[in-house]
Design a protein around this motif. Structure first.
Motif, PDB file in Angstrom:
ATOM      1  N   GLY A 273       0.765  -1.236   0.000  1.00 42.36           N
ATOM      2  CA  GLY A 273       0.000   0.000   0.000  1.00 42.36           C
ATOM      3  C   GLY A 273       0.797   1.287   0.000  1.00 42.36           C
ATOM      4  O   GLY A 273       0.380   2.252  -0.600  1.00 42.36           O
ATOM      5  N   GLU A 274       1.913   1.349   0.681  1.00 37.22           N
ATOM      6  CA  GLU A 274       2.673   2.595   0.762  1.00 37.22           C
ATOM      7  C   GLU A 274       3.504   2.846  -0.494  1.00 37.22           C
ATOM      8  O   GLU A 274       3.840   3.959  -0.797  1.00 37.22           O
ATOM      9  CB  GLU A 274       3.597   2.570   1.986  1.00 37.22           C
ATOM     10  CG  GLU A 274       2.857   2.534   3.302  1.00 37.22           C
ATOM     11  CD  GLU A 274       2.076   3.810   3.567  1.00 37.22           C
ATOM     12  OE1 GLU A 274       2.540   4.896   3.153  1.00 37.22           O
ATOM     13  OE2 GLU A 274       1.004   3.730   4.183  1.00 37.22           O
TER      14      GLU A 274
ATOM     15  N   GLY B  93       8.366   6.795   0.953  1.00 40.16           N
ATOM     16  CA  GLY B  93       9.227   7.926   1.265  1.00 40.16           C
ATOM     17  C   GLY B  93      10.156   8.355   0.138  1.00 40.16           C
ATOM     18  O   GLY B  93      10.895   9.320   0.291  1.00 40.16           O
ATOM     19  N   GLU B  94      10.143   7.677  -0.981  1.00 42.38           N
ATOM     20  CA  GLU B  94      10.997   8.041  -2.110  1.00 42.38           C
ATOM     21  C   GLU B  94      10.285   9.045  -3.009  1.00 42.38           C
ATOM     22  O   GLU B  94       9.060   8.998  -3.148  1.00 42.38           O
ATOM     23  CB  GLU B  94      11.380   6.796  -2.914  1.00 42.38           C
ATOM     24  CG  GLU B  94      12.227   5.819  -2.132  1.00 42.38           C
ATOM     25  CD  GLU B  94      12.548   4.555  -2.920  1.00 42.38           C
ATOM     26  OE1 GLU B  94      11.983   4.364  -4.021  1.00 42.38           O
ATOM     27  OE2 GLU B  94      13.354   3.762  -2.422  1.00 42.38           O
ATOM     28  N   GLU B  95      11.051   9.922  -3.629  1.00 42.69           N
ATOM     29  CA  GLU B  95      10.465  10.926  -4.506  1.00 42.69           C
ATOM     30  C   GLU B  95      10.430  10.496  -5.964  1.00 42.69           C
ATOM     31  O   GLU B  95       9.578  10.948  -6.721  1.00 42.69           O
ATOM     32  CB  GLU B  95      11.236  12.242  -4.379  1.00 42.69           C
ATOM     33  CG  GLU B  95      11.047  12.895  -3.024  1.00 42.69           C
ATOM     34  CD  GLU B  95      11.707  14.258  -2.961  1.00 42.69           C
ATOM     35  OE1 GLU B  95      11.884  14.885  -4.024  1.00 42.69           O
ATOM     36  OE2 GLU B  95      12.031  14.676  -1.850  1.00 42.69           O
ATOM     37  N   THR B  96      11.364   9.657  -6.362  1.00 45.19           N
ATOM     38  CA  THR B  96      11.450   9.278  -7.773  1.00 45.19           C
ATOM     39  C   THR B  96      11.199   7.784  -7.952  1.00 45.19           C
ATOM     40  O   THR B  96      11.404   6.987  -7.040  1.00 45.19           O
ATOM     41  CB  THR B  96      12.830   9.620  -8.354  1.00 45.19           C
ATOM     42  OG1 THR B  96      13.832   8.949  -7.591  1.00 45.19           O
ATOM     43  CG2 THR B  96      13.095  11.105  -8.315  1.00 45.19           C
ATOM     44  N   PHE B  97      10.749   7.444  -9.158  1.00 44.57           N
ATOM     45  CA  PHE B  97      10.529   6.047  -9.525  1.00 44.57           C
ATOM     46  C   PHE B  97      11.842   5.425  -9.989  1.00 44.57           C
ATOM     47  O   PHE B  97      12.712   6.116 -10.527  1.00 44.57           O
ATOM     48  CB  PHE B  97       9.500   5.947 -10.665  1.00 44.57           C
ATOM     49  CG  PHE B  97       8.087   6.144 -10.212  1.00 44.57           C
ATOM     50  CD1 PHE B  97       7.320   5.066  -9.812  1.00 44.57           C
ATOM     51  CD2 PHE B  97       7.519   7.408 -10.194  1.00 44.57           C
ATOM     52  CE1 PHE B  97       6.006   5.236  -9.406  1.00 44.57           C
ATOM     53  CE2 PHE B  97       6.208   7.590  -9.793  1.00 44.57           C
ATOM     54  CZ  PHE B  97       5.457   6.503  -9.396  1.00 44.57           C
ATOM     55  N   ARG B  98      11.956   4.114  -9.812  1.00 42.78           N
ATOM     56  CA  ARG B  98      13.099   3.345 -10.301  1.00 42.78           C
ATOM     57  C   ARG B  98      12.590   2.319 -11.304  1.00 42.78           C
ATOM     58  O   ARG B  98      11.523   1.731 -11.122  1.00 42.78           O
ATOM     59  CB  ARG B  98      13.783   2.611  -9.148  1.00 42.78           C
ATOM     60  CG  ARG B  98      14.471   3.543  -8.181  1.00 42.78           C
ATOM     61  CD  ARG B  98      15.120   2.792  -7.041  1.00 42.78           C
ATOM     62  NE  ARG B  98      14.077   2.417  -6.080  1.00 42.78           N
ATOM     63  CZ  ARG B  98      14.058   1.298  -5.395  1.00 42.78           C
ATOM     64  NH1 ARG B  98      14.996   0.396  -5.563  1.00 42.78           N
ATOM     65  NH2 ARG B  98      13.097   1.053  -4.535  1.00 42.78           N
TER      66      ARG B  98
END
Length: 88
Positions: free
Chosen positions: A44-45, A73-78
């Motif tokens: 979910g997060e 808590g991450e700002e960018t996608f990987r």
């Protein structure tokens, strides 16, 4: 499965000696591709993003589907994976 993808990208002009070219092409793909799906991750997060669109290759353009992941808590996608897409 990994060797199939490697062969696919090598056949389109990318080189093992210049991985930054493939990296740049995948990031450009993410900018122009259509968002096909966005959904929460397993717990979910987190967030999963599915994109579909052109990938500019040294040997021409191909239609690609890519899966991206953003952790809590991450700002960018990987990038998780990318593979050729065929219209069905």
């Amino acid at each position: 499965m990994g060797w199939y993808k490697a062969r696919f990208f090598l056949a389109r002009g990318f080189s093992l000696d210049a991985p930054e070219a493939l990296e740049a092409a995948l990031l450009a793909h993410a900018q122009v591709a259509q968002e096909v799906q966005r959904r929460p991750g397993l717990y979910g997060e987190r967030e999963i993003l599915v994109l579909r669109g052109p990938l500019s290759c040294p040997a021409g353009s191909v239609l690609l589907q890519s899966i991206w992941y953003r952790g809590e808590g991450e700002e960018t996608f990987r990038l998780v994976t990318a593979y050729p897409w065929r219209q069905r």
